[in-house]
Design an enzyme around this catalytic site. Structure first.
Site, PDB file in Angstrom:
ATOM      1  N   LEU A  21      -1.036  19.661 -15.832  1.00  0.00           N
ATOM      2  CA  LEU A  21      -1.463  19.929 -14.452  1.00  0.00           C
ATOM      3  C   LEU A  21      -0.292  20.527 -13.679  1.00  0.00           C
ATOM      4  CD1 LEU A  21      -3.542  16.722 -13.615  1.00  0.00           C
ATOM      5  CD2 LEU A  21      -4.240  18.849 -14.738  1.00  0.00           C
ATOM      6  N   ARG A  28       5.513  18.934  -0.079  1.00  0.00           N
ATOM      7  CA  ARG A  28       6.673  18.153   0.335  1.00  0.00           C
ATOM      8  C   ARG A  28       7.996  18.821  -0.054  1.00  0.00           C
ATOM      9  NH1 ARG A  28       4.063  12.833  -2.281  1.00  0.00           N
ATOM     10  NH2 ARG A  28       2.826  14.436  -3.306  1.00  0.00           N
ATOM     11  N   GLY A  91      -7.481  18.163  -6.071  1.00  0.00           N
ATOM     12  CA  GLY A  91      -7.054  16.905  -6.678  1.00  0.00           C
ATOM     13  C   GLY A  91      -6.886  17.000  -8.184  1.00  0.00           C
ATOM     14  N   GLY A 114       3.044  18.717 -14.597  1.00  0.00           N
ATOM     15  CA  GLY A 114       4.126  19.698 -14.482  1.00  0.00           C
ATOM     16  C   GLY A 114       5.290  19.205 -13.649  1.00  0.00           C
ATOM     17  N   GLY A 150       0.391   5.738  -7.684  1.00  0.00           N
ATOM     18  CA  GLY A 150      -0.805   4.923  -7.856  1.00  0.00           C
ATOM     19  C   GLY A 150      -0.393   3.617  -8.528  1.00  0.00           C
ATOM     20  N   GLU A 165      -4.747   4.497  -5.572  1.00  0.00           N
ATOM     21  CA  GLU A 165      -3.707   5.380  -5.026  1.00  0.00           C
ATOM     22  C   GLU A 165      -3.033   4.706  -3.839  1.00  0.00           C
ATOM     23  OE1 GLU A 165      -2.533   8.345  -6.312  1.00  0.00           O
ATOM     24  OE2 GLU A 165      -3.725   7.510  -7.928  1.00  0.00           O
ATOM     25  N   ASN A 180       1.464   4.033 -11.903  1.00  0.00           N
ATOM     26  CA  ASN A 180       0.836   4.990 -12.820  1.00  0.00           C
ATOM     27  C   ASN A 180       1.729   6.211 -12.931  1.00  0.00           C
ATOM     28  OD1 ASN A 180      -1.064   6.600 -14.219  1.00  0.00           O
ATOM     29  ND2 ASN A 180      -1.863   7.407 -12.272  1.00  0.00           N
ATOM     30  N   ASN A 238       8.312  15.089  -6.163  1.00  0.00           N
ATOM     31  CA  ASN A 238       7.475  15.618  -5.086  1.00  0.00           C
ATOM     32  C   ASN A 238       8.280  16.261  -3.968  1.00  0.00           C
ATOM     33  OD1 ASN A 238       4.939  14.719  -6.220  1.00  0.00           O
ATOM     34  ND2 ASN A 238       5.626  12.651  -5.717  1.00  0.00           N
ATOM     35  N   TYR A 377      43.390  43.437 -13.959  1.00  0.00           N
ATOM     36  CA  TYR A 377      42.018  43.752 -14.342  1.00  0.00           C
ATOM     37  C   TYR A 377      42.034  44.623 -15.592  1.00  0.00           C
ATOM     38  CZ  TYR A 377      37.466  45.935 -14.608  1.00  0.00           C
ATOM     39  OH  TYR A 377      36.257  46.373 -15.074  1.00  0.00           O
TER      40      TYR A 377
HETATM   41  C1  UD1 Z   1      -0.375  11.373  -9.034  1.00  0.00           C
HETATM   42  C2  UD1 Z   1      -1.368  10.222  -9.360  1.00  0.00           C
HETATM   43  C3  UD1 Z   1      -0.650   8.899  -9.107  1.00  0.00           C
HETATM   44  C4  UD1 Z   1       0.619   8.815  -9.914  1.00  0.00           C
HETATM   45  C5  UD1 Z   1       1.526  10.026  -9.649  1.00  0.00           C
HETATM   46  C6  UD1 Z   1       2.660  10.023 -10.642  1.00  0.00           C
HETATM   47  C7  UD1 Z   1      -3.617  11.028  -8.887  1.00  0.00           C
HETATM   48  C8  UD1 Z   1      -4.751  10.998  -7.938  1.00  0.00           C
HETATM   49  N1  UD1 Z   1      -2.526  10.341  -8.533  1.00  0.00           N
HETATM   50  O1  UD1 Z   1      -0.086  11.317  -7.639  1.00  0.00           O
HETATM   51  O2  UD1 Z   1      -1.510   7.823  -9.463  1.00  0.00           O
HETATM   52  O3  UD1 Z   1       1.305   7.612  -9.601  1.00  0.00           O
HETATM   53  O4  UD1 Z   1       0.793  11.238  -9.824  1.00  0.00           O
HETATM   54  O5  UD1 Z   1       3.563  11.079 -10.408  1.00  0.00           O
HETATM   55  O6  UD1 Z   1      -3.708  11.615  -9.932  1.00  0.00           O
HETATM   56  N2  UD1 Z   1      -2.215  18.986  -9.421  1.00  0.00           N
HETATM   57  C9  UD1 Z   1      -3.068  20.003  -9.764  1.00  0.00           C
HETATM   58  N3  UD1 Z   1      -4.153  20.241  -8.974  1.00  0.00           N
HETATM   59  C10 UD1 Z   1      -4.432  19.501  -7.878  1.00  0.00           C
HETATM   60  C11 UD1 Z   1      -3.550  18.461  -7.530  1.00  0.00           C
HETATM   61  C12 UD1 Z   1      -2.450  18.223  -8.334  1.00  0.00           C
HETATM   62  O7  UD1 Z   1      -2.856  20.694 -10.755  1.00  0.00           O
HETATM   63  O8  UD1 Z   1      -5.436  19.785  -7.222  1.00  0.00           O
HETATM   64  C13 UD1 Z   1      -1.040  18.742 -10.272  1.00  0.00           C
HETATM   65  C14 UD1 Z   1       0.295  18.893  -9.558  1.00  0.00           C
HETATM   66  O9  UD1 Z   1       0.809  20.205  -9.711  1.00  0.00           O
HETATM   67  C15 UD1 Z   1       1.175  17.869 -10.242  1.00  0.00           C
HETATM   68  C16 UD1 Z   1       0.202  16.813 -10.725  1.00  0.00           C
HETATM   69  O10 UD1 Z   1      -1.080  17.399 -10.704  1.00  0.00           O
HETATM   70  O11 UD1 Z   1       1.835  18.426 -11.366  1.00  0.00           O
HETATM   71  C17 UD1 Z   1       0.222  15.579  -9.820  1.00  0.00           C
HETATM   72  O12 UD1 Z   1      -0.131  15.951  -8.516  1.00  0.00           O
HETATM   73  P1  UD1 Z   1       0.572  15.302  -7.253  1.00  0.00           P
HETATM   74  O13 UD1 Z   1      -0.041  15.888  -6.037  1.00  0.00           O
HETATM   75  O14 UD1 Z   1       2.026  15.335  -7.383  1.00  0.00           O
HETATM   76  O15 UD1 Z   1       0.043  13.782  -7.392  1.00  0.00           O
HETATM   77  P2  UD1 Z   1       0.741  12.491  -6.852  1.00  0.00           P
HETATM   78  O16 UD1 Z   1       0.438  12.348  -5.420  1.00  0.00           O
HETATM   79  O17 UD1 Z   1       2.160  12.481  -7.258  1.00  0.00           O
HETATM   80 MG    MG Z   2       3.463  13.981  -8.016  1.00  0.00          MG
END
Ligand code: UD1
Ligand code: MG
Length: 482
Positions: A21, A28, A91, A114, A150, A165, A180, A238, A377
């Site tokens: 992902l 942030r 999400g 990622g 989470g 969450e 998590n 983040n 040089y």
């Molecule tokens: C997420 C988890 C949380 C966990 C945390 C760990 C969920 C709802 N929450 O929260 O439980 O503790 O990671 O780091 O999953 N991304 C997408 N598409 C989206 C949203 C996010 O590809 O629409 C990708 C982001 O690029 C990132 C990853 O998913 O690589 C996590 O997204 P992020 O927004 O950082 O989630 P957290 O709030 O950290």
């Molecule tokens: Mg994250």
């Protein structure tokens, strides 16, 4: 259950697909660079995750991209990845929904983030190794402060029944220290069913991937939260504060590798290993050194404080004094370089040669036993053996349009302050008188110099104070016919 270092190290019998992902914007970060391209030790975070995924040799790696999509894709264009667009970031669950239809039902699916770059292959192997058709394995971690993450909720018997969450958690749930990591593995058929049933009725109005944990538990799946062996490898990034703390963790890990390979590192918190470094025996590395790319250091090499080395090799017993910068160069044995030496791409310093302070070499070979010790040089130059290049020597290799070569043959002596206007050759054993401007080749075994005759003017009068009108007159005169 925790993942012991000596735990199972096998992959499941089922084929493996990996989803990374990487579509999040990373609000942030307050940056124009997409979050997953933010560099850790000089390389984009996503690169680390892709490497960990590739190490498992899966059937396919899907990268969900969205924000800054083209830039992210371009950064990894040479890799065998399947890119899946998530046009709107609704999400983590929504992100997985975009990929789900592409994955065969009978695969296991490993989900990586990622923005969790330091995940280790061994941990992933253990997570995937215990997966079956009826399990959902997730990776959790106990954190002294789990805020932002989470929380993993367990019933009285210790079974995981849900993830909540941070923004949706009540006070009791917020007190849970088991966080998590986001990384999980589940069978594709069930995963597809679960993500299709997600809703966004929550505090962030997002489709949370984490909601599938509750669904799996309800479906009678075995939900196992495996504890990560170290917090470092599952830390999510983040914001820039978290990025810096991961950078610091990574810095220590990489310095530790060098120390375990035998190097003496004076302060592991002040060494940045950003590439692949190989060390011989008894190498000593002082503080604030940066290594990039592939760096090879022979036995007993000493690296002084503040040096930066990129894609370079240094043979045994050579000393690099403080604040020297080497980029794509090869240095022989028993050399002394710096302080404040700058060696640019294409340069070679052969055995027993010396390069001193404020000396720059570009695309230059300095022969064995030769010395260029001060303020010099040398560009596009081949220097033979045992040559002495005096202080302030400059090879004038650029005429404003072309670059020209200089050759200085064995045992030549270049007097201080000489300009060698290339192309030019200095013969074997030639001596160039100090302060010369050499425009034609200098003969071997002879003294060559260009120098205005020294004169003394005995009746010279020192200047006298000029009146304002005299000054104006003189300045006016100086402006005629410039
Ligand atoms: C997420 C988890 C949380 C966990 C945390 C760990 C969920 C709802 N929450 O929260 O439980 O503790 O990671 O780091 O999953 N991304 C997408 N598409 C989206 C949203 C996010 O590809 O629409 C990708 C982001 O690029 C990132 C990853 O998913 O690589 C996590 O997204 P992020 O927004 O950082 O989630 P957290 O709030 O950290
Ligand atoms: Mg994250």
């Amino acid at each position: 259950m925790s993942i012991a270092e000596d735990g199972p190290n096998k992959l499941p019998n089922m084929s493996l697909s990996i989803i990374i992902l990487a579509a999040g914007q990373g609000k942030r970060m307050h940056s124009d660079l997409p979050k997953v391209l933010q560099p850790l030790a000089g390389k984009p975070m996503l690169g680390y995750v892709i490497a960990a995924a590739q190490a498992l040799v899966p059937e396919a790696i899907y990268v969900v991209y969205g924000h800054g999509g083209d830039v992210v894709k371009a950064a990894f264009s040479s890799m065998p990845l399947t890119w899946v667009l998530q046009a709107e970031q609704l999400g983590t669950g929504h992100a997985v929904q975009q990929v789900a239809p592409l994955i065969p039902d009978e695969h296991q699916v490993l989900i990586l983030y990622g923005d969790v770059p330091l995940i280790r292959e061994a941990t992933l192997r253990r997570l995937v190794g215990s997966a079956t058709e009826q399990t959902l394995n997730l990776l959790s971690v106990d954190l002294p402060d789990a805020s932002g993450y989470g929380r993993v909720l367990r019933d009285k018997a210790g079974s995981v029944y849900r993830i909540v969450e941070q923004k949706d958690a009540n006070r009791k749930e917020l007190a849970v220290s088991e966080a998590n990591t986001g990384l999980m593995v589940a069978p594709a058929r069930a995963l597809k069913r679960w993500v299709a049933g997600l809703s966004s009725a929550n505090a962030q109005h997002e489709y949370y991937l984490t909601d599938i944990i509750g669904m799996a538990a309800k479906d009678g799946f075995k939900v196992e939260a495996l504890k990560a062996p170290t917090a470092t490898e599952v830390l999510g990034v983040n914001d820039k504060v978290q990025l810096a703390s991961l950078e610091a963790e990574n810095r220590l890990m990489r310095a530790r590798e060098l120390m375990l390979a035998g190097a003496t590192v004076l302060d592991p918190t002040r060494l940045d290993v950003r590439g692949a470094v190989t060390v011989g025996r008894d190498v000593v590395i002082d503080v604030n050194v940066v290594f990039e790319g592939t760096v090879v250091l022979g036995d007993r090499v000493r690296i002084g404080a503040g040096c930066v080395l990129k894609d370079s090799s240094i043979a045994s017993d050579t000393v690099l004094n403080p604040y020297s910068v080497l980029d794509s160069v090869e240095v022989g044995m028993h050399c002394i370089l710096g302080p404040f030496a700058r060696l640019r791409p294409g340069s070679r310093v052969l055995n027993n040669a010396h390069v001193g302070n404020f000396v720059e070499l570009k695309n230059t070979t300095l022969g064995a036993g030769s010395k260029a010790n001060h303020l010099t040089y040398l560009g596009d130059t081949v220097v033979g053996e045992r040559v002495n290049v005096g202080a302030g020597t400059i090879t004038c290799n650029y005429d404003g349009v072309n670059k020209w070569p200089t050759e200085i043959h064995d045992d030549a002596f270049i007097g201080s302050g000489s300009m060698l206007v290339a192309p030019v050759t200095i013969g074997k054993n030639a001596v160039i008188g100090a302060g010369s401007t050499i425009t034609k080749s200098a003969a071997a075994h002879a003294l060559t110099l260009t120098r205005a005759k020294q004169q003394t003017i005995a009746d010279w009068k020192p200047p006298v104070k000029a009146s304002e009108s005299e000054k104006a007159e003189r300045i006016k005169g100086s402006r005629k016919n410039p």
